[in-house]
Design an enzyme around this catalytic site. Sequence first.
Site, PDB file in Angstrom:
ATOM      1  CB  CYS A 101      -5.673   4.217  -2.541  1.00 25.07           C
ATOM      2  SG  CYS A 101      -6.439   3.194  -3.817  1.00 25.07           S
ATOM      3  CG  ASN A 138      -1.572   2.535   4.749  1.00 24.98           C
ATOM      4  OD1 ASN A 138      -1.088   2.816   3.674  1.00 24.98           O
ATOM      5  ND2 ASN A 138      -2.568   1.682   4.899  1.00 24.98           N
ATOM      6  CG  ASP A 179      -2.181   0.801   1.036  1.00 21.56           C
ATOM      7  OD1 ASP A 179      -2.281   1.506   0.033  1.00 21.56           O
ATOM      8  OD2 ASP A 179      -3.070   0.732   1.910  1.00 21.56           O
ATOM      9  CG  HIS A 222      -5.361   5.145   4.099  1.00 21.56           C
ATOM     10  ND1 HIS A 222      -4.254   5.211   3.289  1.00 21.56           N
ATOM     11  CD2 HIS A 222      -5.894   3.920   3.891  1.00 21.56           C
ATOM     12  CE1 HIS A 222      -4.127   4.080   2.616  1.00 21.56           C
ATOM     13  NE2 HIS A 222      -5.116   3.267   2.961  1.00 21.56           N
ATOM     14  CG  HIS A 275      -6.237  -0.822   5.390  1.00 20.03           C
ATOM     15  ND1 HIS A 275      -5.178  -1.591   4.946  1.00 20.03           N
ATOM     16  CD2 HIS A 275      -6.229   0.286   4.606  1.00 20.03           C
ATOM     17  CE1 HIS A 275      -4.566  -0.971   3.953  1.00 20.03           C
ATOM     18  NE2 HIS A 275      -5.190   0.172   3.715  1.00 20.03           N
TER      19      HIS A 275
HETATM   20  P1  HMG Z   1      -8.986  -4.448 -16.963  1.00 19.72           P
HETATM   21  O1  HMG Z   1      -8.255  -3.487 -17.833  1.00 19.72           O
HETATM   22  O2  HMG Z   1     -10.481  -4.387 -16.921  1.00 19.72           O
HETATM   23  O3  HMG Z   1      -8.506  -5.971 -17.199  1.00 19.72           O
HETATM   24  O4  HMG Z   1      -8.416  -4.247 -15.486  1.00 19.72           O
HETATM   25  P2  HMG Z   1      -8.564  -6.944 -18.405  1.00 19.72           P
HETATM   26  O5  HMG Z   1      -8.882  -8.280 -17.850  1.00 19.72           O
HETATM   27  O6  HMG Z   1      -9.419  -6.381 -19.509  1.00 19.72           O
HETATM   28  O7  HMG Z   1      -7.041  -6.964 -18.912  1.00 19.72           O
HETATM   29  C1  HMG Z   1      -6.440  -5.832 -19.515  1.00 19.72           C
HETATM   30  C2  HMG Z   1      -4.935  -6.059 -19.597  1.00 19.72           C
HETATM   31  O8  HMG Z   1      -4.385  -6.206 -18.270  1.00 19.72           O
HETATM   32  C3  HMG Z   1      -4.564  -7.335 -20.346  1.00 19.72           C
HETATM   33  O9  HMG Z   1      -3.304  -7.091 -20.959  1.00 19.72           O
HETATM   34  C4  HMG Z   1      -4.369  -8.343 -19.247  1.00 19.72           C
HETATM   35  O10 HMG Z   1      -3.468  -9.364 -19.623  1.00 19.72           O
HETATM   36  C5  HMG Z   1      -3.727  -7.480 -18.161  1.00 19.72           C
HETATM   37  P3  HMG Z   1      -3.205  -6.672 -22.515  1.00 19.72           P
HETATM   38  O11 HMG Z   1      -3.914  -7.765 -23.262  1.00 19.72           O
HETATM   39  O12 HMG Z   1      -3.906  -5.338 -22.633  1.00 19.72           O
HETATM   40  O13 HMG Z   1      -1.726  -6.590 -22.734  1.00 19.72           O
HETATM   41  N1  HMG Z   1      -3.998  -8.002 -16.813  1.00 19.72           N
HETATM   42  C6  HMG Z   1      -3.045  -8.334 -15.937  1.00 19.72           C
HETATM   43  N2  HMG Z   1      -1.690  -8.289 -15.993  1.00 19.72           N
HETATM   44  C7  HMG Z   1      -1.022  -8.717 -14.903  1.00 19.72           C
HETATM   45  N3  HMG Z   1      -1.614  -9.166 -13.774  1.00 19.72           N
HETATM   46  C8  HMG Z   1      -2.949  -9.214 -13.685  1.00 19.72           C
HETATM   47  C9  HMG Z   1      -3.729  -8.795 -14.805  1.00 19.72           C
HETATM   48  N4  HMG Z   1      -5.047  -8.738 -15.031  1.00 19.72           N
HETATM   49  C10 HMG Z   1      -5.214  -8.259 -16.270  1.00 19.72           C
HETATM   50  N5  HMG Z   1      -3.525  -9.663 -12.558  1.00 19.72           N
HETATM   51  C11 HMG Z   1      -7.829  -5.142 -13.333  1.00 19.72           C
HETATM   52  C12 HMG Z   1      -8.907  -5.014 -14.391  1.00 19.72           C
HETATM   53  C13 HMG Z   1      -8.471  -5.670 -12.077  1.00 19.72           C
HETATM   54  C14 HMG Z   1      -6.736  -6.086 -13.822  1.00 19.72           C
HETATM   55  C15 HMG Z   1      -7.207  -3.736 -13.099  1.00 19.72           C
HETATM   56  O14 HMG Z   1      -8.237  -2.855 -12.836  1.00 19.72           O
HETATM   57  C16 HMG Z   1      -6.232  -3.703 -11.960  1.00 19.72           C
HETATM   58  O15 HMG Z   1      -5.164  -4.305 -12.023  1.00 19.72           O
HETATM   59  N6  HMG Z   1      -6.577  -2.983 -10.890  1.00 19.72           N
HETATM   60  C17 HMG Z   1      -5.746  -2.910  -9.700  1.00 19.72           C
HETATM   61  C18 HMG Z   1      -5.879  -1.578  -9.034  1.00 19.72           C
HETATM   62  C19 HMG Z   1      -5.062  -1.571  -7.782  1.00 19.72           C
HETATM   63  O16 HMG Z   1      -4.105  -2.318  -7.620  1.00 19.72           O
HETATM   64  N7  HMG Z   1      -5.417  -0.680  -6.831  1.00 19.72           N
HETATM   65  C20 HMG Z   1      -4.735  -0.562  -5.578  1.00 19.72           C
HETATM   66  C21 HMG Z   1      -5.023  -1.705  -4.649  1.00 19.72           C
HETATM   67  S1  HMG Z   1      -6.534  -1.486  -3.747  1.00 19.72           S
HETATM   68  C22 HMG Z   1      -6.098  -0.433  -2.449  1.00 19.72           C
HETATM   69  O17 HMG Z   1      -5.021   0.095  -2.425  1.00 19.72           O
HETATM   70  C23 HMG Z   1      -7.028  -0.266  -1.281  1.00 19.72           C
HETATM   71  C24 HMG Z   1      -6.566  -1.044  -0.059  1.00 19.72           C
HETATM   72  O18 HMG Z   1      -5.307  -0.592   0.409  1.00 19.72           O
HETATM   73  C25 HMG Z   1      -7.585  -0.920   1.081  1.00 19.72           C
HETATM   74  C26 HMG Z   1      -8.013   0.507   1.341  1.00 19.72           C
HETATM   75  O19 HMG Z   1      -7.206   1.345   1.782  1.00 19.72           O
HETATM   76  O20 HMG Z   1      -9.196   0.767   1.072  1.00 19.72           O
HETATM   77  C27 HMG Z   1      -6.420  -2.511  -0.400  1.00 19.72           C
HETATM   78 MG    MG Z   2      -5.045   1.223   1.752  1.00 29.02          MG
END
Ligand code: HMG
Ligand code: MG
Length: 299
Positions: free
Chosen positions: A238, A247, A14, A207, A205
Amino acid sequence: MTDFVSIVEVGPRDGLQNETQTLPTALRIEFINRLSDCGIPVIEAGSFVSPKWVPQMAGSAEVLTGINLLPGTRYPVLVPNLQGFQLAVAAGAKEIVLFTAASESFSQRNTNCSMAESIARLKPVAEQARTAGLRVRAYVSCVLGCPYEGDIKASAVATVCEQLMQLDCDEISLGDTIGAGTPSQASNLIKLLTTVTPVEQLAVHFHDTYGQALANILASLDAGIRTIDTAVAGLGGCPYAPGASGNVASEDVLYMLEGLGLETGINLQTLAVTGEWISKQLHRPNNSKAGVALCNQNK
Ligand code: HMG
Ligand code: MG
């Protein structure tokens, strides 16, 4: 209620996911090894999300395979879909972290799908993780407010928790993603959620955007919570929550817990040194008040 509090250190995920610069893999590995040496029981080691969405977490497989895995320490990694799950398993992950939200707008911005689609997407991941014998943790974001929608109903959070319990998650971490919550809101939410999830399976969790994180944690402890997510030096934010600050700092939480006579098994002095070290690597100020004070004392 036990006197042991389990700290989940989220700085390497994070924290680093929100830095403008991407920390080299070798430094990410050193960071986690240093945290392990502090005695932290759970360290979020990385994230198998799309590198196009969060470039800072690219290379999480190299990080997970490069760190010293201490026996007794857990190294969960975030997984958004089956693709990420397969990559995480190939890198040796023993615990995955699913993530979803109690806000439609945040769900769309963070994972490009609705809340319902998110649960449907996570279902096969949870099933495969269970079959493979992996531990499953899950986040609900925006439990006390959303950067796009404002207030979030506690009943909406409860519905998501129920859905995650149906996926057989071991633990649900309640994310105050934008740090907007206050102690009475936190404690009322936890009271409601314990009607759908046992308090032993809930984590918090926070922030610290509005400086409420420590007070919220104290209220959560009073409500029975014994698992707390923190980030050393107050790293974090985030990428999909504009304005959200870091955090709550691990050192600040530990200082408070020690004052309350609660055990964590973590060496606060070593942790403070690690907080100074990572702040220097990132060329940013150390956002832990306790960390800065402890390091100044030792100069
Ligand atoms: P999308 O664009 O809808 O996915 O994203 P897709 O399935 O259409 O795939 C698009 C491209 O991404 C493709 O590649 C896939 O292969 C690739 P291309 O054909 O264009 O070359 N792809 C991946 N590559 C590697 N690893 C993967 C993966 N999946 C697809 N796993 C998706 C949907 C969910 C993948 C995207 O939106 C995403 O990765 N989101 C992550 C966002 C994120 O990490 N946010 C931060 C974490 S959450 C947070 O911080 C909050 C938390 O701390 C708690 C709080 O504080 O509230 C947890
Ligand atoms: Mg967080």
